[in-house]
Design an enzyme around this catalytic site. Structure first.
Site, PDB file in Angstrom:
ATOM      1  N   GLU A  43      -5.182   7.144  -0.452  1.00 15.95           N
ATOM      2  CA  GLU A  43      -4.345   8.180  -1.228  1.00 15.95           C
ATOM      3  C   GLU A  43      -3.013   8.734  -0.431  1.00 15.95           C
ATOM      4  O   GLU A  43      -2.874   9.900  -0.499  1.00 15.95           O
ATOM      5  CB  GLU A  43      -5.254   9.269  -1.720  1.00 15.95           C
ATOM      6  CG  GLU A  43      -6.228   8.744  -2.736  1.00 15.95           C
ATOM      7  CD  GLU A  43      -6.952   9.695  -3.711  1.00 15.95           C
ATOM      8  OE1 GLU A  43      -6.316  10.808  -4.053  1.00 15.95           O
ATOM      9  OE2 GLU A  43      -7.890   9.287  -4.162  1.00 15.95           O
ATOM     10  N   GLY A  79       1.033  -1.041  -0.016  1.00 14.89           N
ATOM     11  CA  GLY A  79      -0.014   0.040   0.003  1.00 14.89           C
ATOM     12  C   GLY A  79       0.819   1.231  -0.200  1.00 14.89           C
ATOM     13  O   GLY A  79       1.034   1.776  -0.945  1.00 14.89           O
ATOM     14  N   GLN A 122     -19.968  25.286  29.121  1.00 21.47           N
ATOM     15  CA  GLN A 122     -18.578  25.643  28.508  1.00 21.47           C
ATOM     16  C   GLN A 122     -18.159  24.563  27.888  1.00 21.47           C
ATOM     17  O   GLN A 122     -17.339  24.635  27.187  1.00 21.47           O
ATOM     18  CB  GLN A 122     -17.577  25.954  29.781  1.00 21.47           C
ATOM     19  CG  GLN A 122     -18.375  27.669  30.187  1.00 21.47           C
ATOM     20  CD  GLN A 122     -17.201  27.990  31.160  1.00 21.47           C
ATOM     21  OE1 GLN A 122     -16.400  27.397  31.759  1.00 21.47           O
ATOM     22  NE2 GLN A 122     -17.328  29.297  31.440  1.00 21.47           N
ATOM     23  N   ILE A 157      -9.555  -1.171  -4.945  1.00 18.16           N
ATOM     24  CA  ILE A 157      -9.899  -0.344  -6.320  1.00 18.16           C
ATOM     25  C   ILE A 157     -11.181   0.226  -6.082  1.00 18.16           C
ATOM     26  O   ILE A 157     -12.298  -0.132  -6.289  1.00 18.16           O
ATOM     27  CB  ILE A 157      -9.675  -1.205  -7.588  1.00 18.16           C
ATOM     28  CG1 ILE A 157      -8.535  -2.012  -7.615  1.00 18.16           C
ATOM     29  CG2 ILE A 157      -9.798  -0.267  -8.570  1.00 18.16           C
ATOM     30  CD1 ILE A 157      -7.123  -1.160  -7.144  1.00 18.16           C
TER      31      ILE A 157
END
Ligand code: COS
Length: 386
Positions: free
Chosen positions: A368, A131, A280, A158
């Site tokens: 990616e 990868g 808060q 893919i």
């Protein structure tokens, strides 16, 4: 850098926003639940120029710039992250490389069909055992006496693999040369020797179909080489730089959806007699989410701007793309997590989209180029040390 958007940029943003709100958002839950591929929505996006945003009009695209692309992806991802994955891969990983490295015939044949939304494209680099370390690929392409190549091997993860007609494939033509022994090929899924594996069952972006693809004695003609023999790794890396802007933009759009939901809920939901937004701890969370959202958006637009400069003048925008992707993807995890927490039990329920946002965000830190790879790219470029 000038963030005053042009009329054209605002126009494509508006087209994307309209389709995203009218068609994609209402169907997102269905496609996430069923894992079906949203073919009709993708076709519609293609008919409206959103499958080839940066593709010149002579090849069937919208002829727009990288900023337009980022703005459109943000709109689509705000409606549904999975749709934006399909759009991003078509635009960046598929069209971008062919436009930059392809010959005229390849642009006419492959880019036009994808940019017009008639077909879907894919990008095949990753393998079951490789990868991040992309040059460890085992897929082989062996040159024959007539100049063609016989391809054997397997590619995994893919995006759009189950539906793609054309695939940009990276295969080793000369293993002794490492990165310089990789060649890119244009693959037609209808030719003999191309096989699709089962669709991956995934945590998120479930409407974006993903599978393994396998090549057994697939023959690619000499004219189906993209660029030159041995140029494949540089093509892959350059294309991934563009792709990372798409993923950053996707993470921004997804974060916006989660952030807006959190603000609305913090104003409406009461606890101890007051809106929870008055506490808060919720305020601090909202402030931190807002800072990360704005930083992500600005860095993504900076990366798009940097790509535009290099499209004109040459050079690379790797650092800007990696900075944007790393920041936006890690912020998407932070923001979707925070938005879910603000919603409490309702955030955990499938009755609201918060849990989908949370599941979808994770992939942006992985595909990616993982966050680890983005850090590596940034640090190498900054220090010059490899
Ligand atoms: N653009 C163009 N060329 C690039 C480039 C870029 N962004 N980055 C590297 N190159 C070129 C280098 O210039 C070098 O070319 P020469 O051989 O002509 O000198 C070649 O590519 C090899 O570069 P490098 O030696 O840096 O490669 P490494 O093997 O060290 O790998 C990393 C670099 C790890 C950064 C790269 O493999 C990578 O990005 N991996 C992640 C892959 C990925 O994103 N996978 C996801 C798949 S898609 S879901």
């Amino acid at each position: 850098m000038d963030f005053g958007f042009t009329e054209e940029q605002l126009m494509i943003q508006d087209v994307a926003r309209r389709i995203a709100r009218e068609k994609i958002a209402p169907s997102a839950e269905h496609f996430d639940r069923t894992g079906e591929f949203p073919a009709e929505n993708i076709k519609l996006l293609g008919e409206n120029g959103l499958m080839g945003i940066e593709v010149p009009t002579e090849y069937g695209g919208a002829g727009m710039d990288p900023t337009s692309y980022a703005l459109a992806i943000m709109e689509i991802a705000e409606a549904d992250c999975a749709h934006s994955t399909i759009v991003s891969v078509n635009n960046s990983l598929f069209c971008n490389g062919i436009l930059k490295f392809g010959n005229e015939d390849q642009k006419q044949l492959y880019v036009r069909a994808i940019a017009e939304g008639r077909e879907v494209g894919a990008f095949a680099l990753t393998e079951p055992q490789s990868g991040s370390d992309a040059t460890a690929m085992r897929c082989r392409a062996v040159r024959q006496a007539d100049g063609s190549f016989v391809i054997n091997g397997k590619k995994s993860w893919i995006t759009s693999g189950p539906v793609a007609k054309y695939v940009v494939l990276f295969a080793m033509t000369d293993p002794d040369k490492g990165a310089r022994g990789v060649t890119a090929f244009m693959i037609d899924a209808d030719k003999p020797g191309f096989h699709r594996g089962k669709t991956e069952p995934k945590l998120g972006i479930r409407a974006s179909a993903t599978c393994e693809v396998e090549f057994t004695d697939y023959v690619a003609d000499a004219g189906e080489v993209l660029g030159t023999e041995g140029e494949g790794f540089r093509i892959a890396m350059g294309v991934l730089d563009a792709g990372r802007i798409g993923i950053a933009a996707q993470a921004v759009g997804l974060s916006k959806a989660a952030y807006k939901a959190a603000i609305a809920y913090a104003k409406e939901r009461k606890s101890f007699g007051q809106p929870i937004g008055s506490f808060q701890m919720v305020q601090a969370r909202i402030a931190d989410m807002k800072c990360r959202l704005d930083a992500s958006e600005i860095l993504t637009l900076r990366a798009a701007w940097a790509k535009e400069q290099t499209d004109r003048n040459g050079g690379r925008f790797s650092t800007e793309a990696s900075v944007a992707k790393l920041t936006a993807s890690e912020s998407a995890m932070f923001i979707t997590h925070g938005a879910l927490q603000i919603h409490g039990g309702m955030g955990y329920s499938k009755e609201m989209p918060l849990e989908r946002y949370f599941r979808d965000a994770k992939i942006t830190e992985i595909y990616e180029g993982t966050s680890e790879i983005q850090r590596l790219v940034i640090a190498r470029n900054e220090t010059g040390i490899r």
